[in-house]
Design a protein around this motif. Structure first.
Motif, PDB file in Angstrom:
ATOM      1  N   ARG A 215       0.847  -1.184   0.000  1.00  0.00           N
ATOM      2  CA  ARG A 215       0.000   0.000   0.000  1.00  0.00           C
ATOM      3  C   ARG A 215       0.889   1.242   0.000  1.00  0.00           C
ATOM      4  O   ARG A 215       2.020   1.196   0.476  1.00  0.00           O
ATOM      5  CB  ARG A 215      -0.913   0.017   1.239  1.00  0.00           C
ATOM      6  CG  ARG A 215      -1.871  -1.158   1.306  1.00  0.00           C
ATOM      7  CD  ARG A 215      -2.898  -1.121   0.177  1.00  0.00           C
ATOM      8  NE  ARG A 215      -3.825  -2.261   0.247  1.00  0.00           N
ATOM      9  CZ  ARG A 215      -3.653  -3.379  -0.434  1.00  0.00           C
ATOM     10  NH1 ARG A 215      -2.576  -3.527  -1.213  1.00  0.00           N
ATOM     11  NH2 ARG A 215      -4.528  -4.363  -0.336  1.00  0.00           N
ATOM     12  N   ARG A 216       0.367   2.343  -0.515  1.00  0.00           N
ATOM     13  CA  ARG A 216       1.169   3.559  -0.610  1.00  0.00           C
ATOM     14  C   ARG A 216       1.705   3.993   0.753  1.00  0.00           C
ATOM     15  O   ARG A 216       2.851   4.441   0.869  1.00  0.00           O
ATOM     16  CB  ARG A 216       0.375   4.684  -1.269  1.00  0.00           C
ATOM     17  CG  ARG A 216       1.240   5.884  -1.616  1.00  0.00           C
ATOM     18  CD  ARG A 216       0.529   6.907  -2.485  1.00  0.00           C
ATOM     19  NE  ARG A 216      -0.554   7.572  -1.772  1.00  0.00           N
ATOM     20  CZ  ARG A 216      -1.841   7.356  -1.969  1.00  0.00           C
ATOM     21  NH1 ARG A 216      -2.222   6.475  -2.879  1.00  0.00           N
ATOM     22  NH2 ARG A 216      -2.773   7.996  -1.279  1.00  0.00           N
TER      23      ARG A 216
ATOM     24  N   PRO B 150      -0.519  -3.389 -17.888  1.00  0.00           N
ATOM     25  CA  PRO B 150      -1.186  -2.330 -17.112  1.00  0.00           C
ATOM     26  C   PRO B 150      -0.173  -1.390 -16.486  1.00  0.00           C
ATOM     27  O   PRO B 150       0.889  -1.809 -16.023  1.00  0.00           O
ATOM     28  CB  PRO B 150      -1.948  -3.121 -16.042  1.00  0.00           C
ATOM     29  CG  PRO B 150      -2.186  -4.458 -16.657  1.00  0.00           C
ATOM     30  CD  PRO B 150      -0.959  -4.737 -17.483  1.00  0.00           C
ATOM     31  N   ARG B 151      -0.492  -0.112 -16.480  1.00  0.00           N
ATOM     32  CA  ARG B 151       0.414   0.893 -15.936  1.00  0.00           C
ATOM     33  C   ARG B 151       0.225   0.990 -14.427  1.00  0.00           C
ATOM     34  O   ARG B 151      -0.898   1.130 -13.934  1.00  0.00           O
ATOM     35  CB  ARG B 151       0.145   2.239 -16.588  1.00  0.00           C
ATOM     36  CG  ARG B 151       1.180   3.305 -16.260  1.00  0.00           C
ATOM     37  CD  ARG B 151       0.935   4.558 -17.064  1.00  0.00           C
ATOM     38  NE  ARG B 151       1.979   5.544 -16.881  1.00  0.00           N
ATOM     39  CZ  ARG B 151       2.020   6.718 -17.494  1.00  0.00           C
ATOM     40  NH1 ARG B 151       1.048   7.031 -18.345  1.00  0.00           N
ATOM     41  NH2 ARG B 151       3.004   7.561 -17.274  1.00  0.00           N
ATOM     42  N   VAL B 152       1.357   0.952 -13.704  1.00  0.00           N
ATOM     43  CA  VAL B 152       1.335   0.966 -12.238  1.00  0.00           C
ATOM     44  C   VAL B 152       2.104   2.184 -11.749  1.00  0.00           C
ATOM     45  O   VAL B 152       3.092   2.606 -12.344  1.00  0.00           O
ATOM     46  CB  VAL B 152       1.965  -0.317 -11.663  1.00  0.00           C
ATOM     47  CG1 VAL B 152       1.780  -0.366 -10.149  1.00  0.00           C
ATOM     48  CG2 VAL B 152       1.375  -1.556 -12.324  1.00  0.00           C
ATOM     49  N   GLY B 153       1.654   2.780 -10.657  1.00  0.00           N
ATOM     50  CA  GLY B 153       2.338   3.910 -10.041  1.00  0.00           C
ATOM     51  C   GLY B 153       1.925   4.011  -8.593  1.00  0.00           C
ATOM     52  O   GLY B 153       1.110   3.212  -8.109  1.00  0.00           O
TER      53      GLY B 153
ATOM     54  N   PHE C  27      -0.058   5.866  -7.166  1.00  0.00           N
ATOM     55  CA  PHE C  27      -1.496   6.083  -7.023  1.00  0.00           C
ATOM     56  C   PHE C  27      -2.300   5.095  -7.876  1.00  0.00           C
ATOM     57  O   PHE C  27      -3.509   5.246  -8.041  1.00  0.00           O
ATOM     58  CB  PHE C  27      -1.855   7.532  -7.398  1.00  0.00           C
ATOM     59  CG  PHE C  27      -1.251   8.550  -6.473  1.00  0.00           C
ATOM     60  CD1 PHE C  27      -1.875   8.889  -5.284  1.00  0.00           C
ATOM     61  CD2 PHE C  27      -0.027   9.129  -6.785  1.00  0.00           C
ATOM     62  CE1 PHE C  27      -1.311   9.814  -4.425  1.00  0.00           C
ATOM     63  CE2 PHE C  27       0.549  10.061  -5.925  1.00  0.00           C
ATOM     64  CZ  PHE C  27      -0.097  10.405  -4.742  1.00  0.00           C
ATOM     65  N   ARG C  28      -1.595   4.086  -8.407  1.00  0.00           N
ATOM     66  CA  ARG C  28      -2.245   3.035  -9.204  1.00  0.00           C
ATOM     67  C   ARG C  28      -1.718   1.660  -8.786  1.00  0.00           C
ATOM     68  O   ARG C  28      -1.527   0.773  -9.617  1.00  0.00           O
ATOM     69  CB  ARG C  28      -2.006   3.261 -10.701  1.00  0.00           C
ATOM     70  CG  ARG C  28      -2.656   4.519 -11.256  1.00  0.00           C
ATOM     71  CD  ARG C  28      -2.324   4.711 -12.738  1.00  0.00           C
ATOM     72  NE  ARG C  28      -2.766   3.588 -13.547  1.00  0.00           N
ATOM     73  CZ  ARG C  28      -3.981   3.461 -14.057  1.00  0.00           C
ATOM     74  NH1 ARG C  28      -4.897   4.391 -13.832  1.00  0.00           N
ATOM     75  NH2 ARG C  28      -4.302   2.409 -14.794  1.00  0.00           N
ATOM     76  N   LEU C  29      -1.489   1.486  -7.513  1.00  0.00           N
ATOM     77  CA  LEU C  29      -0.977   0.203  -7.034  1.00  0.00           C
ATOM     78  C   LEU C  29      -1.978  -0.928  -7.238  1.00  0.00           C
ATOM     79  O   LEU C  29      -1.588  -2.102  -7.311  1.00  0.00           O
ATOM     80  CB  LEU C  29      -0.609   0.303  -5.553  1.00  0.00           C
ATOM     81  CG  LEU C  29       0.663   1.097  -5.230  1.00  0.00           C
ATOM     82  CD1 LEU C  29       0.819   1.245  -3.722  1.00  0.00           C
ATOM     83  CD2 LEU C  29       1.892   0.431  -5.835  1.00  0.00           C
ATOM     84  N   HIS C  30      -3.260  -0.589  -7.342  1.00  0.00           N
ATOM     85  CA  HIS C  30      -4.273  -1.619  -7.573  1.00  0.00           C
ATOM     86  C   HIS C  30      -4.067  -2.324  -8.911  1.00  0.00           C
ATOM     87  O   HIS C  30      -4.586  -3.431  -9.122  1.00  0.00           O
ATOM     88  CB  HIS C  30      -5.678  -0.998  -7.527  1.00  0.00           C
ATOM     89  CG  HIS C  30      -5.891   0.078  -8.550  1.00  0.00           C
ATOM     90  ND1 HIS C  30      -5.437   1.359  -8.373  1.00  0.00           N
ATOM     91  CD2 HIS C  30      -6.489   0.045  -9.775  1.00  0.00           C
ATOM     92  CE1 HIS C  30      -5.758   2.090  -9.445  1.00  0.00           C
ATOM     93  NE2 HIS C  30      -6.394   1.315 -10.297  1.00  0.00           N
ATOM     94  N   GLU C  31      -3.305  -1.686  -9.836  1.00  0.00           N
ATOM     95  CA  GLU C  31      -3.032  -2.308 -11.130  1.00  0.00           C
ATOM     96  C   GLU C  31      -1.855  -3.277 -11.064  1.00  0.00           C
ATOM     97  O   GLU C  31      -1.580  -3.998 -12.011  1.00  0.00           O
ATOM     98  CB  GLU C  31      -2.738  -1.228 -12.176  1.00  0.00           C
ATOM     99  CG  GLU C  31      -3.918  -0.333 -12.512  1.00  0.00           C
ATOM    100  CD  GLU C  31      -4.952  -1.037 -13.383  1.00  0.00           C
ATOM    101  OE1 GLU C  31      -4.821  -2.260 -13.616  1.00  0.00           O
ATOM    102  OE2 GLU C  31      -5.899  -0.367 -13.819  1.00  0.00           O
TER     103      GLU C  31
ATOM    104  N   ARG D 146      -2.527  -7.030 -11.697  1.00  0.00           N
ATOM    105  CA  ARG D 146      -2.863  -7.240 -13.106  1.00  0.00           C
ATOM    106  C   ARG D 146      -1.601  -7.221 -13.974  1.00  0.00           C
ATOM    107  O   ARG D 146      -1.457  -8.020 -14.909  1.00  0.00           O
ATOM    108  CB  ARG D 146      -3.845  -6.183 -13.599  1.00  0.00           C
ATOM    109  CG  ARG D 146      -5.251  -6.315 -13.022  1.00  0.00           C
ATOM    110  CD  ARG D 146      -6.196  -5.298 -13.650  1.00  0.00           C
ATOM    111  NE  ARG D 146      -6.292  -5.489 -15.088  1.00  0.00           N
ATOM    112  CZ  ARG D 146      -6.042  -4.548 -15.998  1.00  0.00           C
ATOM    113  NH1 ARG D 146      -5.665  -3.331 -15.617  1.00  0.00           N
ATOM    114  NH2 ARG D 146      -6.163  -4.802 -17.278  1.00  0.00           N
TER     115      ARG D 146
END
Length: 250
Positions: A77-78, A215-218, A220-224, A227
């Motif tokens: 998690r962030r 899928p792009r991850v960052g 604020f996009r850790l949910h990706e 995937r």
């Protein structure tokens, strides 16, 4: 080499080295690829990487297998690494280092399961350096210290940031001869237009693998992330059984 040789056969034919590129939060995809190599018993004798590639190769060489990496990444998690503090970057990096210390503890390069070399960028000299001795945790941290996101990392009196600054492929630490599988993370940054072809010696045999449309991850996009892991794993499995000719790819 037979024209019908598959990538699986090429990897199994002789020992090979693995280079994992930088790519921001692309460590999910690198970990997906590593699980397949483990499943197939196709294990590299030497690893190199920068940034995201340094994280996965460093953890794996330090004894954290890809299955455990997946488990750790799946619950990331962030707030686990988000520690803003004024300085030469947004994040202090203390929480990130704590995560690394929990995973590789006091292990050093001399105790890794395969040879390991990580690329970093030294601020004073403005050039790539290769870390291949000392403790793993600070070396991985330094290679992952994305400029302006993380504070630079001090090791032996020198300040380092993300190894992908000048060695995006992460190959600077590889021996000058041998067989290399290079996993390139395709960038979507507007200032990157092409796959950077690693500089290799004529005695190296390089094959480049760039898995498309992950899928792009960052932060604020850790949910990706899961995937991206699953997609890289599935696409690499398909790639293993495709006809393969090692070559440089632009």
């Amino acid at each position: 080499m037979s024209a019908t040789m598959t990538l699986r056969e090429w990897l199994a034919e002789e020992p090979f080295m693995l280079a994992l590129s930088s790519g921001f939060f692309g460590f999910f995809a690198h970990a997906g690829l590593m699980t397949v190599l483990e499943d197939e018993g196709l294990l590299p004798t030497h690893l190199a990487g920068s940034s995201a590639g340094a994280l996965v190769s460093g953890l794996w060489a330090g004894g954290v297998d890809a299955v455990r990496q997946e488990a750790e990444l799946r619950v990331l998690r962030r707030e686990d690494f988000w520690d803003p503090r004024p300085g030469l970057g947004l994040l202090r990096g203390t929480l990130f280092r704590q995560l690394l210390d929990e995973l590789v503890g006091g292990r050093d390069f001399a105790s890794t399961r395969a040879k390991l070399a990580l690329s970093v960028y030294e601020l004073r000299s403005r050039r790539t350096r290769v870390l291949d001795r000392g403790l793993l945790s600070p070396a991985i941290h330094a290679s992952c210290a994305v400029p302006f996101l993380f504070h630079p990392v001090a090791i032996d009196g020198r300040l380092y940031v993300d190894g992908g600054v000048a060695d995006r492929p992460g190959v600077a630490g590889l021996p000058k001869e041998g067989r290399v599988l290079y996993h390139h993370l395709v960038s979507r940054s507007p200032w990157r237009f092409a796959v950077p072809v690693p500089d290799v010696e004529s005695t190296q045999v390089l094959t480049t693998l760039a898995l498309p449309a992950l899928p792009r991850v960052g932060p604020f996009r850790l949910h990706e992330g899961p995937r991206a892991f699953a997609a890289a794993r599935a696409r690499f499995r398909v790639a293993l059984d495709q006809p393969w000719t090692p070559r440089l790819e632009a």
